[in-house]
Design a protein around this motif. Sequence first.
Motif, mmCIF file in Angstrom:
data_model
loop_
_atom_site.group_PDB
_atom_site.id
_atom_site.type_symbol
_atom_site.label_atom_id
_atom_site.label_comp_id
_atom_site.label_asym_id
_atom_site.label_seq_id
_atom_site.Cartn_x
_atom_site.Cartn_y
_atom_site.Cartn_z
ATOM 1 N N LEU A 172 0.663 -1.165 0.068
ATOM 2 C CA LEU A 172 0.133 -0.092 -0.147
ATOM 3 C C LEU A 172 0.829 1.327 0.150
ATOM 4 O O LEU A 172 1.933 1.204 0.422
ATOM 5 C CB LEU A 172 -0.959 -0.056 1.227
ATOM 6 N N PRO A 173 0.571 2.396 -0.643
ATOM 7 C CA PRO A 173 1.130 3.633 -0.473
ATOM 8 C C PRO A 173 0.885 4.441 0.774
ATOM 9 O O PRO A 173 -0.383 4.559 1.231
ATOM 10 C CB PRO A 173 0.412 4.398 -1.875
ATOM 11 N N VAL A 174 1.897 5.007 1.021
ATOM 12 C CA VAL A 174 1.792 6.104 2.387
ATOM 13 C C VAL A 174 2.264 7.260 1.598
ATOM 14 O O VAL A 174 3.643 7.420 1.258
ATOM 15 C CB VAL A 174 2.358 5.381 3.598
ATOM 16 N N LEU A 175 1.697 8.532 1.738
ATOM 17 C CA LEU A 175 2.012 9.498 1.120
ATOM 18 C C LEU A 175 3.413 10.149 2.050
ATOM 19 O O LEU A 175 3.455 10.405 3.227
ATOM 20 C CB LEU A 175 1.160 10.628 1.196
ATOM 21 N N ASP A 178 -6.933 3.640 -1.577
ATOM 22 C CA ASP A 178 -5.876 3.421 -0.711
ATOM 23 C C ASP A 178 -5.350 4.745 -0.190
ATOM 24 O O ASP A 178 -4.531 4.703 0.843
ATOM 25 C CB ASP A 178 -4.507 2.957 -1.454
ATOM 26 N N LEU A 179 -5.463 5.891 -0.574
ATOM 27 C CA LEU A 179 -5.108 7.247 0.019
ATOM 28 C C LEU A 179 -6.095 8.168 0.349
ATOM 29 O O LEU A 179 -7.247 8.297 -0.252
ATOM 30 C CB LEU A 179 -4.210 7.822 -0.900
ATOM 31 N N LEU A 180 -6.068 8.669 1.474
ATOM 32 C CA LEU A 180 -7.240 9.532 2.062
ATOM 33 C C LEU A 180 -6.814 10.845 1.425
ATOM 34 O O LEU A 180 -5.696 11.151 0.880
ATOM 35 C CB LEU A 180 -7.047 10.001 3.485
#
Lengths: 477, 484
Positions: free
Chosen positions: A48-51, A277-279
């Motif tokens: 998963l991506p995390v900014l 996957d990203l808010l």
Amino acid sequence: MEWEVVIGLETHAQLSTRSKIFSGAATAYGAAPNSQACLVDLGFPGQLPVLNKEAVRMAVKFGLAIDAEIGMRSVFARKNYFYPDLPKGYQISQFELPIVGKGEINVVQEDGTTKTVGITRAHLEEDAGKSMHEGFAEHSGIDLNRAGTPLIEIVTEPDIRSAKEAVAYAKKLHALLLYLEICDGNMQEGSFRCDANVSMRPKGQKEYGTRAEIKNLNSFRFMEKAINYEIERQVDVLESGEKVVQETRLYDSDKDETRSMRSKEEANDYRYFPDPDLLPVELEQSFIEGVRKTLPELPDVKRARFVSDYILSDYDATILTDSRPLADYYEAVVIVCKESKLAANWVMGDFSAFLNKDNKDLAESPVSAEMLGGMLNRITDNTISGKIAKTVFEAMWAGEGDVDTIVEAKGLKQVTDTGAIEAIVDEVMANNTGQVEAYKSGKEQLFGFFVGQVMKASKGKANPAMVNELLKTKLNS
Amino acid sequence: MHNKSLAELAKGLQAREFSSEELTSSLLDRLEEKNAELNAFVTITRDNALEQARAADQKIAAGEAGLLTGVPIAQKDIFCTKGVKTTCGSKILDNFISPYDAHTVENCNDAGLVMLGKTNMDEFAMGSSNETSYYGAVKNPWNLDCVPGGSSGGSAAAVAARLVPAATGTDTGGSIRQPASLCGITGIKPTYGRVSRYGMIAFASSLDQGGVFTQNAGDAALMMGVMAGFDPRDSTSLDRPVPDYTATLNESVSGLKIGVPKEYFSEGLEAGTAEIIQAAIKEYEKLGAKIIEISLPNSALAIPTYYVIAPAECSSNLSRFDGVRYGYRSDNVTDLESLYVNSRSEGFGAEVKRRIMIGTYVLSAGYYDAYYIKAQKMRRLISDDFEQAFKQVDVIMGPTAPSPAFKIGEKTDDPVSMYLSDLYTGAVNLAGLPGMSIPAGFDHGLPVGLQLIGNYFDEALLLNVAHQFQLATDFHKQAPSGYA
């Protein structure tokens, strides 16, 4: 018919974060293929991506620098297409709600007029990897080191009206990104890449013509050549009664031409939708104010200040503020030596020439601002002449020490002792009686010959003003 | 030993009545035998399990054991497990050995739980019967001709057949609750964001949520304590403290306000199931709860909304399975196009392809607004219905599925009828709420589950409410004949 070109530029600038936009992998250039791609970058199942917050900070910094609307709520979207260097089968980008909205950039052109180029938007996205088509027999190689590198894509309005304007804008944007310290600007490594949308219309017509998008403009020179080629091509097409096809064209710098890559009919439907996957990125005003505090003095403001504070010409100020390190260097020199014009001449002249000659970055300069300023002070206090200074500078560049050390070691101190200079003048006159006669009989242009002889005999150390003075007195007596 | 609950096994281990190695070995022997007829497991990890069991025994001996150290469980094959094949029920991942552990797997390992294997599932969790698995259908232990439900059918069948006391699952539109209902066990899907999705192979990212199957609510509370928690590697994970879910199990339900949505008892619900659910709700009334009829007016929108959003997300999520970096690659490749087309055509099953096509369609230019954007608006309406309802009631109850388990093959040719299996569960995922299914009775020998829906983060309340029901009834204690 007279034609007018309409150009819009899209620039992909790589943000100089240490790690990638959605993973912890390093962004450094030039590592062994696939050594800087973690499971996120490789698009492994379940990853998963995390900014990276630093990328957001840099994008906001750019938005503030061009006085643009900042998207208080921006949304990452997936751009879906298949390609082997796009591991997830989609690129995480921003679509409907970008982080930077409308803004503008003022560009000073060659003729001194200012052109305002509207910025439509700037958004954050991840870069793809690289496909390598050579050296793998019947296969292609994929290097995913670049996959996930943070980019800011800056899109202009169709405000640009010539290839020269396009280059001036691109150079201005390039300098600005470097000023903001959010991009290293290295075009060879792909840190700053431009695509140009080019269309033609009859002069005076309001509607835009059909555009072609030109890719692979990896230097300012190629940008100018490619756009000019494309203008000619489109005019030829139109004047022969045909229509320009909306398509993507690749610039080939070897052949100096653009070639069709794909037409709109073959274009992908990217099926953008918000990445679940990203808010959404919700920015607080306090965060924005915090970023604003980190903004450096911007090039336009700095240039105006240089003109007024250092009494420089607009031209000098423009060159000195062209890059932030150069401007900083200049100001550091001026702190040591108050003669700001002298300092400007040396920084723009010998100093820049030596950097160029050795192909060095300013940061790698062997002569610090303090050293250069110290040397200039020795010119103004008449310890050395401007001419000797060039010898001193070369020695400093070669690492032989500061001005005083070199002057001492090489015995370069300027001769200001009247008696000593007088003796040399007498000697020169005695050795050149013929020229003395000629001078006295009216051949005054020989004066320069005597100055040269005296300077030569003093090994350049005699104070030129005093040499002039003494020569005049003696020759005219 | 296999009939014991998770808590009982944990107690036995701590009291040194048996070692984890003995327990694990005995369960593995039984599992290997029974799995031949149930097909509940894709991979049985005997050697790893025994190694984990011996490590657990050492911890127990050293007095370093946790509450659940040494207890065997199973992981749904959607969770990545380091060094172990992780297939997601698909041919396209048949050769995929994960290089890392999912957060859920890490948490289970940290708790000292022993993994016996990876359970069968519908391909990429797309299905309600476990018939879309590349590894074949799972059989329902209550009737081997019937489906166990899906997509977490292998986990549900494994717990129902007492092969393991607990097994993890994931629930995107009912994939824990519906198989729990059809297999007569307890299943919980927590609030969206409560269990990290890191390492859980994505189907529909905005709906997927990990959870667990157990014999009873008390065991589910123990497992939730292990699985729940913030994980910075999942941006949708919620940073909230994890309560002790066992602490409130024994609170009375007297005065509890239970909402019963009238829309859940209309057309589509089988009479036999309706009766059992009504009786279960009556049981709560006997326990002192107040039953309030409520309305969730947009309930009928749930299935159409779900079948736009879930396929849209899956069409993008499954793009990474392209034959380039891992997983299945067709032998019949001549260029890039054929690499993609043949690897994906040969690697994915029919249901997955159907959903990828639906999802690609609804996201396409010209259709996006009419489908995807409209579905997002409907999703909002569905959430609003629940928000209104929870102003009035503490818990919502109704059927989990419209009927008990159906026959294998019965609905495979009729996807819409299959999709209606999630009639009562999909809305809960769309709203992101926690839900459970608990055994409520039997219709012609097949179990029927009662669905409990809670407000956000009310897992502890749901578990408490479920536990109180299980103190008063013994449906959850019944095991299918041949597996008791």
